[in-house]
Design a protein around this motif. Structure first.
Motif, PDB file in Angstrom:
ATOM      1  N   GLY A   8      41.662  45.362  24.401  1.00  0.00           N
ATOM      2  CA  GLY A   8      40.078  45.403  24.496  1.00  0.00           C
ATOM      3  C   GLY A   8      39.375  44.512  23.834  1.00  0.00           C
ATOM      4  N   ARG A  14      32.493  41.690  22.925  1.00  0.00           N
ATOM      5  CA  ARG A  14      31.730  41.711  24.065  1.00  0.00           C
ATOM      6  C   ARG A  14      30.528  41.070  24.141  1.00  0.00           C
ATOM      7  NH1 ARG A  14      33.128  47.189  23.135  1.00  0.00           N
ATOM      8  NH2 ARG A  14      31.241  47.838  22.408  1.00  0.00           N
ATOM      9  N   TYR A  98      27.094  40.309  39.261  1.00  0.00           N
ATOM     10  CA  TYR A  98      26.768  41.431  38.611  1.00  0.00           C
ATOM     11  C   TYR A  98      27.516  42.490  39.158  1.00  0.00           C
ATOM     12  CZ  TYR A  98      23.594  38.232  36.764  1.00  0.00           C
ATOM     13  OH  TYR A  98      22.908  37.029  36.308  1.00  0.00           O
ATOM     14  N   ALA A 101      31.175  42.417  38.512  1.00  0.00           N
ATOM     15  CA  ALA A 101      31.398  42.801  37.178  1.00  0.00           C
ATOM     16  C   ALA A 101      31.687  44.040  36.814  1.00  0.00           C
ATOM     17  CB  ALA A 101      30.741  42.041  36.310  1.00  0.00           C
ATOM     18  N   ILE A 102      30.507  44.796  37.448  1.00  0.00           N
ATOM     19  CA  ILE A 102      30.511  46.464  37.389  1.00  0.00           C
ATOM     20  C   ILE A 102      31.752  47.179  38.121  1.00  0.00           C
ATOM     21  CG2 ILE A 102      29.410  48.590  38.158  1.00  0.00           C
ATOM     22  CD1 ILE A 102      26.971  46.751  37.577  1.00  0.00           C
ATOM     23  N   THR A 105      34.406  46.804  35.885  1.00  0.00           N
ATOM     24  CA  THR A 105      34.403  47.384  34.660  1.00  0.00           C
ATOM     25  C   THR A 105      34.853  49.088  35.152  1.00  0.00           C
ATOM     26  OG1 THR A 105      32.494  46.093  33.952  1.00  0.00           O
ATOM     27  CG2 THR A 105      32.865  48.301  32.857  1.00  0.00           C
ATOM     28  N   ILE A 106      34.617  49.357  36.291  1.00  0.00           N
ATOM     29  CA  ILE A 106      34.716  50.788  36.399  1.00  0.00           C
ATOM     30  C   ILE A 106      36.050  51.036  37.344  1.00  0.00           C
ATOM     31  CG2 ILE A 106      32.411  51.816  36.307  1.00  0.00           C
ATOM     32  CD1 ILE A 106      32.057  52.016  38.976  1.00  0.00           C
ATOM     33  N   ASN A 107      36.333  50.125  37.743  1.00  0.00           N
ATOM     34  CA  ASN A 107      37.853  49.911  38.319  1.00  0.00           C
ATOM     35  C   ASN A 107      38.419  51.001  39.377  1.00  0.00           C
ATOM     36  OD1 ASN A 107      40.034  48.385  38.996  1.00  0.00           O
ATOM     37  ND2 ASN A 107      41.217  49.383  37.278  1.00  0.00           N
TER      38      ASN A 107
END
Ligand SMILES: Cc1ncc(COP(=O)(O)O)c(C=O)c1O
Length: 482
Positions: A8, A14, A98, A101-102, A105-107
């Protein structure tokens, strides 16, 4: 990075990654017009990427961005450049990075709804909207794919399952009559590829001749079907193209649909390039008959400018997709839900990325009108380019422009000359165009699938081509026929 999981990022990292990413986006956006269309590849750097093993101790966030900026970016093609007009490939829309990327992130795993409830509905919304563009009703469905080629492969798979009752169990091993697929000589290679992959065999793909505008000849299609039936073979599917890959020609879909109806053949449309021109009011009529197709392949990663990959298969009767692709598995927690579809039942993949988010996000952020406008803008530019070429004594159009592919030649130039000009245009940074071969004649092709391209870009390209045509020696090399 203490107190965070081993893979992580902590808050500081981040934030650093966010800053680096934002400035990457910003610097890249600003630099697009000045970047080389095709990079001068640094082979040592690329060989180093291949040869060097990954470090045991990581480079960290900043080190990674340094690697990307120094090694990856300078050796990458500038697809977003306004004069990148080769092939059918557009720049990603502004919101795309964008959304990507989201999604990362939530995959969400877009296979069954427990693992991706909102994603399932988002994909359904995208599919329903796309189907609606072609007049498909609530019985229809589809799935987002890796691209148009995969969508056509999935369509032919679906057609086979619909045609042959025991196909799931026996495949093509029950030695029935040879099944035949029909497409035109101008069709994309993905049709042959699908036939080869499915065990139909490319020998059983008929490449029907085209008319003088490179559209499938319906009389020749009917002759071919008749000949195959007479020889004991079984015609089963026609793949027509509303927007061929080279010239953008639109096959006569309505007349082909009549043949398919009469002969009981599956009609698939390879709309990877052309289908989304339906967004233009001006082209709506030309695409009206698409509604009669059993399936349509199209590519949001082309005219909706989503980043690769986002293709789509639409099927008029979505239960046929399920017939081909639904398998039950005791190890998955699946519950029937009228709202959320389980997309693993509509295609060959189990694990699937959230491709729909980037399509949905762009439509939400910009609105549908923005895409209509972009499509009209590109249609206008193609027509403008065609007009400039027609007016130039040294250049000639190879065929009228139907969509945004402009195929043209330098008068009396050979195939080798055209290849050399394409290379020269790249070398000097004028444009990246592609080769075109129509009726055995070699020329060039600008395919305007780029919302960043302007009239100035088109003028710059045609002016330069005109200059190249003028400087040619008076005694021309005879044209080479390929
Ligand atoms: C008519 C046509 N079909 C299929 C394809 C392949 O699509 P994809 O690259 O998305 O697989 C293309 C690509 O340009 C095309 O123009």
């Amino acid at each position: 990075m203490a107190d965070v999981p081993i893979l992580g990022l902590d808050k500081d990292h981040r934030e650093a990654a966010g800053r680096l990413l934002t400035s990457f986006f910003d610097d890249y956006e600003r630099s697009i017009p000045d970047r080389p269309l095709v990079p001068e590849v640094d082979r040592d750097v690329l060989a180093g990427l291949l040869a060097n093993p990954f470090p045991d101790k990581g480079l960290g966030v900043e080190g990674l961005f340094r690697e990307i900026n120094e090694k990856i970016l300078p050796n990458s093609t500038t697809v977003a450049h306004p004069r990148f007009l080769a092939y059918v490939l557009g720049p990603p829309n502004g919101i795309a990075p964008y959304a990507e990327a989201i999604a990362a992130t939530i995959n969400q795993n877009c296979n069954f709804s427990q693992l991706s409830p909102a994603a399932s509905v988002v994909e359904r919304a995208v599919i329903t909207w796309l189907g609606g563009l072609f007049g498909y009703d609530e019985r229809s469905g589809g799935i987002l794919t890796g691209g148009g080629s995969i969508a056509t492969l999935n369509a032919l798979t679906t057609a086979l399952h619909a045609r042959l009752p025991g196909f799931r169990e026996q495949g093509l091993q029950n030695s029935g009559p040879q099944l035949v697929v029909y497409t035109s000589v101008e069709a994309h290679r993905c049709v042959d590829k699908a036939a080869a992959l499915l065990g139909l065999g490319t020998d059983n793909v008929r490449h029907i001749p085209t008319d003088d505008h490179f559209r499938m000849r319906v009389d020749a299609l009917e002759d071919a079907i008749r000949a195959d039936r007479a020889a004991g073979r079984e015609p089963f599917c026609v793949v027509a193209t509303p927007g061929t890959v080279t010239s953008g020609s639109i096959d006569p879909i309505d007349a082909i649909a009549d043949v398919c109806e009469r002969e009981e053949l599956w009609l698939h449309l390879d709309g990877a390039y052309g289908a989304l021109f339906v967004l233009s009011e001006r082209k709506r009529e030309a695409f009206a008959a698409c509604t009669r197709a059993d399936s349509i392949a199209l590519d949001p990663h082309k005219l909706l400018f989503t980043p690769l990959e986002a293709g789509c298969l639409l099927v008029r009767d979505r239960s046929l997709l399920a017939k081909a692709y639904a398998f039950s598995s005791s190890y998955l927690t699946v519950e029937e839900d009228p709202l959320m579809l389980d997309y693993m039942n509509y295609g060959p993949q189990l694990s699937r990325s959230f491709k729909a988010l980037k399509v949905w996000s762009a439509l939400q952020a910009f609105g549908v009108d923005a895409f209509r406008e972009a499509v009209d803008h590109m249609l206008d530019l193609a027509q403008y380019m065609a007009d400039l070429i027609k007016a130039d004594p040294g250049l000639e159009l190879m065929t009228p422009v139907s969509l945004t592919a402009v195929c043209f030649r330098i008068k009396d130039a050979s195939a080798a000359d055209h290849t050399a000009v394409l290379a020269e245009l790249i070398e000097e940074g004028t444009a990246l165009l592609g080769p075109a071969c129509l009726d055995g004649r070699q020329g060039m092709r600008a395919c305007i699938t780029n919302y960043r391209t302007t009239r100035d870009d088109i003028e710059l390209i045609v002016d330069r081509l005109s200059e190249i045509a003028r400087r040619r020696p008076a005694t021309d090399t005879p044209e080479t026929t390929l």
